[in-house]
Design a protein around this motif. Sequence first.
Motif, PDB file in Angstrom:
ATOM      1  N   GLU A   1      94.884  -1.299  36.274  1.00  0.00           N
ATOM      2  CA  GLU A   1      93.991  -0.910  37.362  1.00  0.00           C
ATOM      3  C   GLU A   1      93.671   0.584  37.392  1.00  0.00           C
ATOM      4  O   GLU A   1      94.494   1.417  37.026  1.00  0.00           O
ATOM      5  CB  GLU A   1      94.612  -1.317  38.698  1.00  0.00           C
ATOM      6  CG  GLU A   1      94.534  -2.815  38.909  1.00  0.00           C
ATOM      7  CD  GLU A   1      95.422  -3.310  40.023  1.00  0.00           C
ATOM      8  OE1 GLU A   1      94.929  -4.075  40.867  1.00  0.00           O
ATOM      9  OE2 GLU A   1      96.601  -2.929  40.055  1.00  0.00           O
TER      10      GLU A   1
ATOM     11  N   TYR B   1     100.097 -14.100  41.496  1.00  0.00           N
ATOM     12  CA  TYR B   1      99.022 -14.002  40.505  1.00  0.00           C
ATOM     13  C   TYR B   1      99.224 -15.003  39.388  1.00  0.00           C
ATOM     14  O   TYR B   1     100.348 -15.253  38.950  1.00  0.00           O
ATOM     15  CB  TYR B   1      99.011 -12.599  39.886  1.00  0.00           C
ATOM     16  CG  TYR B   1      98.672 -11.497  40.850  1.00  0.00           C
ATOM     17  CD1 TYR B   1      97.360 -11.282  41.251  1.00  0.00           C
ATOM     18  CD2 TYR B   1      99.660 -10.651  41.339  1.00  0.00           C
ATOM     19  CE1 TYR B   1      97.040 -10.261  42.123  1.00  0.00           C
ATOM     20  CE2 TYR B   1      99.356  -9.630  42.217  1.00  0.00           C
ATOM     21  CZ  TYR B   1      98.046  -9.435  42.604  1.00  0.00           C
ATOM     22  OH  TYR B   1      97.744  -8.424  43.453  1.00  0.00           O
TER      23      TYR B   1
ATOM     24  N   MET C   1     102.763  -9.657  33.672  1.00  0.00           N
ATOM     25  CA  MET C   1     102.165  -8.703  32.747  1.00  0.00           C
ATOM     26  C   MET C   1     103.196  -8.259  31.715  1.00  0.00           C
ATOM     27  O   MET C   1     104.364  -8.059  32.046  1.00  0.00           O
ATOM     28  CB  MET C   1     101.639  -7.493  33.513  1.00  0.00           C
ATOM     29  CG  MET C   1     100.838  -6.582  32.639  1.00  0.00           C
ATOM     30  SD  MET C   1      99.459  -5.759  33.466  1.00  0.00           S
ATOM     31  CE  MET C   1     100.243  -4.687  34.603  1.00  0.00           C
TER      32      MET C   1
ATOM     33  N   LEU D   1     108.693   0.919  37.674  1.00  0.00           N
ATOM     34  CA  LEU D   1     107.769   0.011  38.334  1.00  0.00           C
ATOM     35  C   LEU D   1     106.395   0.066  37.678  1.00  0.00           C
ATOM     36  O   LEU D   1     105.756  -0.944  37.459  1.00  0.00           O
ATOM     37  CB  LEU D   1     107.658   0.390  39.807  1.00  0.00           C
ATOM     38  CG  LEU D   1     107.048  -0.683  40.674  1.00  0.00           C
ATOM     39  CD1 LEU D   1     107.961  -1.878  40.740  1.00  0.00           C
ATOM     40  CD2 LEU D   1     106.799  -0.142  42.059  1.00  0.00           C
ATOM     41  N   VAL D   2     105.959   1.287  37.410  1.00  0.00           N
ATOM     42  CA  VAL D   2     104.688   1.476  36.728  1.00  0.00           C
ATOM     43  C   VAL D   2     105.006   2.165  35.404  1.00  0.00           C
ATOM     44  O   VAL D   2     105.055   3.375  35.337  1.00  0.00           O
ATOM     45  CB  VAL D   2     103.730   2.340  37.572  1.00  0.00           C
ATOM     46  CG1 VAL D   2     102.386   2.471  36.879  1.00  0.00           C
ATOM     47  CG2 VAL D   2     103.553   1.751  38.956  1.00  0.00           C
TER      48      VAL D   2
ATOM     49  N   TRP E   1      98.675 -10.647  29.631  1.00  0.00           N
ATOM     50  CA  TRP E   1      99.302 -11.502  30.641  1.00  0.00           C
ATOM     51  C   TRP E   1     100.003 -12.646  29.913  1.00  0.00           C
ATOM     52  O   TRP E   1      99.382 -13.370  29.139  1.00  0.00           O
ATOM     53  CB  TRP E   1      98.249 -12.051  31.603  1.00  0.00           C
ATOM     54  CG  TRP E   1      98.865 -12.706  32.792  1.00  0.00           C
ATOM     55  CD1 TRP E   1      99.187 -14.016  32.917  1.00  0.00           C
ATOM     56  CD2 TRP E   1      99.234 -12.079  34.020  1.00  0.00           C
ATOM     57  NE1 TRP E   1      99.753 -14.246  34.142  1.00  0.00           N
ATOM     58  CE2 TRP E   1      99.790 -13.073  34.851  1.00  0.00           C
ATOM     59  CE3 TRP E   1      99.155 -10.771  34.512  1.00  0.00           C
ATOM     60  CZ2 TRP E   1     100.256 -12.814  36.137  1.00  0.00           C
ATOM     61  CZ3 TRP E   1      99.614 -10.507  35.786  1.00  0.00           C
ATOM     62  CH2 TRP E   1     100.157 -11.511  36.585  1.00  0.00           C
TER      63      TRP E   1
ATOM     64  N   PHE F   1      91.459 -15.221  36.467  1.00  0.00           N
ATOM     65  CA  PHE F   1      92.620 -14.610  37.137  1.00  0.00           C
ATOM     66  C   PHE F   1      92.571 -14.969  38.610  1.00  0.00           C
ATOM     67  O   PHE F   1      91.561 -14.761  39.276  1.00  0.00           O
ATOM     68  CB  PHE F   1      92.557 -13.099  36.943  1.00  0.00           C
ATOM     69  CG  PHE F   1      93.813 -12.380  37.356  1.00  0.00           C
ATOM     70  CD1 PHE F   1      95.054 -12.786  36.884  1.00  0.00           C
ATOM     71  CD2 PHE F   1      93.756 -11.277  38.203  1.00  0.00           C
ATOM     72  CE1 PHE F   1      96.215 -12.120  37.244  1.00  0.00           C
ATOM     73  CE2 PHE F   1      94.907 -10.605  38.569  1.00  0.00           C
ATOM     74  CZ  PHE F   1      96.135 -11.021  38.082  1.00  0.00           C
TER      75      PHE F   1
ATOM     76  N   PRO G   1      97.371   4.859  37.196  1.00  0.00           N
ATOM     77  CA  PRO G   1      98.819   5.082  37.309  1.00  0.00           C
ATOM     78  C   PRO G   1      99.546   4.885  35.981  1.00  0.00           C
ATOM     79  O   PRO G   1     100.425   5.675  35.631  1.00  0.00           O
ATOM     80  CB  PRO G   1      99.265   4.036  38.328  1.00  0.00           C
ATOM     81  CG  PRO G   1      98.037   3.705  39.107  1.00  0.00           C
ATOM     82  CD  PRO G   1      96.882   3.879  38.176  1.00  0.00           C
ATOM     83  N   TYR G   2      99.158   3.853  35.217  1.00  0.00           N
ATOM     84  CA  TYR G   2      99.860   3.567  33.962  1.00  0.00           C
ATOM     85  C   TYR G   2      99.634   4.650  32.912  1.00  0.00           C
ATOM     86  O   TYR G   2     100.368   4.740  31.952  1.00  0.00           O
ATOM     87  CB  TYR G   2      99.395   2.234  33.386  1.00  0.00           C
ATOM     88  CG  TYR G   2      99.908   1.025  34.140  1.00  0.00           C
ATOM     89  CD1 TYR G   2     101.194   0.544  33.904  1.00  0.00           C
ATOM     90  CD2 TYR G   2      99.118   0.369  35.081  1.00  0.00           C
ATOM     91  CE1 TYR G   2     101.674  -0.565  34.585  1.00  0.00           C
ATOM     92  CE2 TYR G   2      99.594  -0.747  35.757  1.00  0.00           C
ATOM     93  CZ  TYR G   2     100.869  -1.208  35.507  1.00  0.00           C
ATOM     94  OH  TYR G   2     101.344  -2.302  36.173  1.00  0.00           O
TER      95      TYR G   2
ATOM     96  N   HIS H   1      94.725  -8.523  29.484  1.00  0.00           N
ATOM     97  CA  HIS H   1      94.768  -8.260  30.933  1.00  0.00           C
ATOM     98  C   HIS H   1      94.537  -6.775  31.197  1.00  0.00           C
ATOM     99  O   HIS H   1      95.189  -5.929  30.581  1.00  0.00           O
ATOM    100  CB  HIS H   1      96.140  -8.684  31.475  1.00  0.00           C
ATOM    101  CG  HIS H   1      96.247  -8.568  32.959  1.00  0.00           C
ATOM    102  ND1 HIS H   1      95.521  -9.368  33.804  1.00  0.00           N
ATOM    103  CD2 HIS H   1      96.987  -7.752  33.751  1.00  0.00           C
ATOM    104  CE1 HIS H   1      95.813  -9.046  35.054  1.00  0.00           C
ATOM    105  NE2 HIS H   1      96.696  -8.071  35.050  1.00  0.00           N
TER     106      HIS H   1
ATOM    107  N   LYS I   1     100.860 -11.338  47.216  1.00  0.00           N
ATOM    108  CA  LYS I   1     100.089 -12.340  46.472  1.00  0.00           C
ATOM    109  C   LYS I   1     100.881 -12.884  45.286  1.00  0.00           C
ATOM    110  O   LYS I   1     101.776 -12.218  44.767  1.00  0.00           O
ATOM    111  CB  LYS I   1      98.786 -11.718  45.968  1.00  0.00           C
ATOM    112  CG  LYS I   1      97.813 -11.418  47.071  1.00  0.00           C
ATOM    113  CD  LYS I   1      96.568 -10.748  46.532  1.00  0.00           C
ATOM    114  CE  LYS I   1      95.623 -10.398  47.658  1.00  0.00           C
ATOM    115  NZ  LYS I   1      96.179  -9.349  48.549  1.00  0.00           N
TER     116      LYS I   1
END
Lengths: 349, 601
Positions: free
Chosen positions: A289, A254, A221, A35-36, A214, A241, A188-189, A286, A252
């Motif tokens: 976070e 994006y 992504m 996921l990450v 992106w 964005f 996290p990444y 992009h 959401k």
Amino acid sequence: MQKRHPWLVGLGLLSMVGWLLLPAKAFAGLSFGKLVPNLNFAFGNTIDSLYSIIFWIVTILFIGTEGAIVLFIILYRKRDGHKAHYSHGNKFAELTWTLIPMAILVWLAIFQQSTWAFIRADMPPASESNLVQVFAEQFAWNFRYAGPDGKFGTPDDIMTINQLHVQVGKKTVAHISAKDVIHSFFIPYARIKQDAVPGMLNRIWFEIDKIPCWDLKAQQMVFFSPDEIKEKKVALDGFAFKADNVDITGVKKYHYDPLPDTKTAPILYEGKIEDRPIEEAEYVQHPIEIACAQLCGLGHYRMVGYVVVDTPETYDRWMQQAIQNKLRSGESKWTDIWDKYYPQYNTAE
Amino acid sequence: MTEHAAHAEEIHPEPKDFFHKYVWSYDHKVISKQYLFTAFFFLIVGGLLAMLIRWQLAYPFQPVPVLGSLLHGHLFFDDSGAITPEGYLQLTTMHGSIMIFFVMIPMLVAVFGNYLIPLQIGARDVAFPLLNALSYWLYLPAGILAFSSFFLAKGAAEAGWTGYPPLSDVSSSTPGSGSGQIFWLLSVFLVGFSSILGGVNFLTTIVKMRAPGMTWDRLPLVTWSQLITAVFQALATPVLGSAMALMFMDKVFHTSFFIPSGLQNSDDQLVGGGGLVGNAGGGGHPLLWQHIFWFYSHPAVYILILPGMGLASELIATFSRKPIFAYKPMVGSMATIMGLGFIVWGHHMFVSGMSPAMGMGFMMTTMLIALPSGVKVFNWLGTLHRGSIHLTVPMLHGLSFLSMFIIGGLSGIFMAATPVDIYIHDTYYIIAHFHYVVFGGSVFAVFGGLYYWFPKMWGRKMNDKLGYLHWFLTFVTFNCTFFPMHLLGEGGQMRRLATSTGYEYLQPMQDINVFISVSAFILGASQIIFLFNYFYSIVKGPKAEANPWNAITLEWTIPSPAPYHNFDKIPTVYRGPYEYSGEEAEKVGRDWIAQDEKLPA
């Protein structure tokens, strides 16, 4: 006489996989590292594989012990003519299940010491890394670069808010502190997390080896290696964005939209940055976070920062722009106080 | 011992007036029930807070049904009836604090310890009955203080149950760090004091008041677990008290124990102790709090699980109709947990900035403390092996304890590994882990214990069908609630976030958050079945015999409910607490023989 309900227990134990009932899309491909994805090749992969090693060890233990419970409940259920076996223990079994787990646990602990030391104890030398100061405050991330003179706490320092620039494939050393309360600097990444503690300088390092972009067609992504990105047309500007709420659960959608009345944009292609027609852009640079992982007050949930991962070309471009614009240099009252109280931290390596 | 037993024969008359019988009572059984009802109240409060937390995480900043429309503009709600960000922090802070200090520790230690220790060791009461009453009467005002803080102008504490300074210390840093935090400090200080009194009392009782023949190797494991827990309480809780006192001084007298030099508020003004602007304080250190706090609070984690282990041992042995497998290693592993429990606190601080070298040491001790827990799991499995397993309602809870504790224990290994902890620290992985231990472990053990000793406490029986239904719903929805939290942790979702939907990388997991919340609502609602069954059965349940489970320990040799003076005559103990299905039992023609039963000549 109590009724027998082994089926009830069986059902209950099965429910441990109750999450299988979850919407399939939430679980598609969901596992550690999927996921990450890890972008930090220096030590993120080691963390992910350590996770996997532990995962398989505990999975075996989990299946063995839970399986034994279910099996015993069925095999040794109360029934006519069945009598419990009187026993106070078995030395051989006890020794086995003390010594083997002990060996595994001690091995695990020793096995990881070198990784821990590599990540936390040994800082890369200044010649091989970029140094940035990270100051957390309620509820923003301040980043300070030394500026042209290479020294912190001088008028030519460059400061940004919520935007950290790092160079792909190059180590970044972050000196982390906080102004008001404890925050926690979490990318996290990049598999790093470090509390930002007022009155204290915490040092970490990391490296990001892929460039997040992106995809304008798929509106999602993607990650490119420095070689891959040479063949892509990546817009550095000219797009906005957007995040639209889908429903009341806060989910959401994006997407990037071109800025209105914008004909051209700086586009990175084959290692060069040139203004090109905006329609040519296939991707947009992009950011990933930065999260705050330590409760820091009522705005904790929105203390989001961003890491822009640059190629050497885009990093230089950004740095030149920052120097020219004197980005926030010499304007901050609270860093003055910081520099007065903790001058030694500005020369720390 | 003989002299003491003779002395104990002088029985005080039972008080007749309401006040001395039910309010200011010295009777350990009444005090146990006082704790029980108060803890039930706080369980409901803490549970409701959890429901609100889950609502906010699934439907962020949406009006809360019913409660929101009733209380909009008050407590945690804004004018539309939605939860505010600071309201959310009050919810998480007080959910944690209430569940730990006012539900689980009192439930495990004060309810079961009080009720069972004297009965299981063959005594008429605890060593210090007045101290015992005092400890309840410290706990109650502490609870009232904590509860009333919701109604303060700026609300309850918001700095998390861990209360990390400077957030908790500097009153301007968040609304709840004003009087809310001071209420929190006082209430935790008081409840800690109550806990110390309880610990000292139980220690003395178990060491000095065992009936003749109740040697250390004949002590039921429930009592053993209480003894070891009492050592924790007596030695670790004073440290918590000191932390509370230091922060109280920071906040009220503007000292700077936890305030570093150069600390600033949001207006870039220098602040000193307690957040006083212009105070030339400083020189303190925020990490000092973390060390002191975790020096207590890690042992507190074991206070939260050891009595559960004791309860589960009792249930598993009784309903497997077998002696507990490896009694002495069971005791030894609890003692080892206690010893190691004092030197693992640093694993809460791996990413705090504590020296990485310390991290290495704490990783080692933390890995090692998994061992005694593992040994206990294997021994419980050994107890089940070749038993005659009676799937009664208490036994299902005992087995649930075992199976859930395994998950909670195994997930702890990920956190003990420092490199992996860097990523999962302060994420939902941690929430999943400790709920598997404290809810999956201890709460199931507590439910099991409440079902099991209900006949002894009230002289009546609970309804079995409702019991099975409650267990089934709880077990299923518990797992649906907490298992997916491991996945949230893997995806990097931080704890204590009022909503995770502001982060792009957390978006794909919002469906899981919704699923968890729906499961949690069913889990919460299922507890109504239990509460109804419990209270209805106290009044209307069928009358229970003295020993409905054919158990061995001393409390089952006296009538149900236990009489005021416990034992007509102090019993003499002849054997261990788990002599099921052995030769001696056969001689009396049953599969059990009571601890004080003389064999026919």
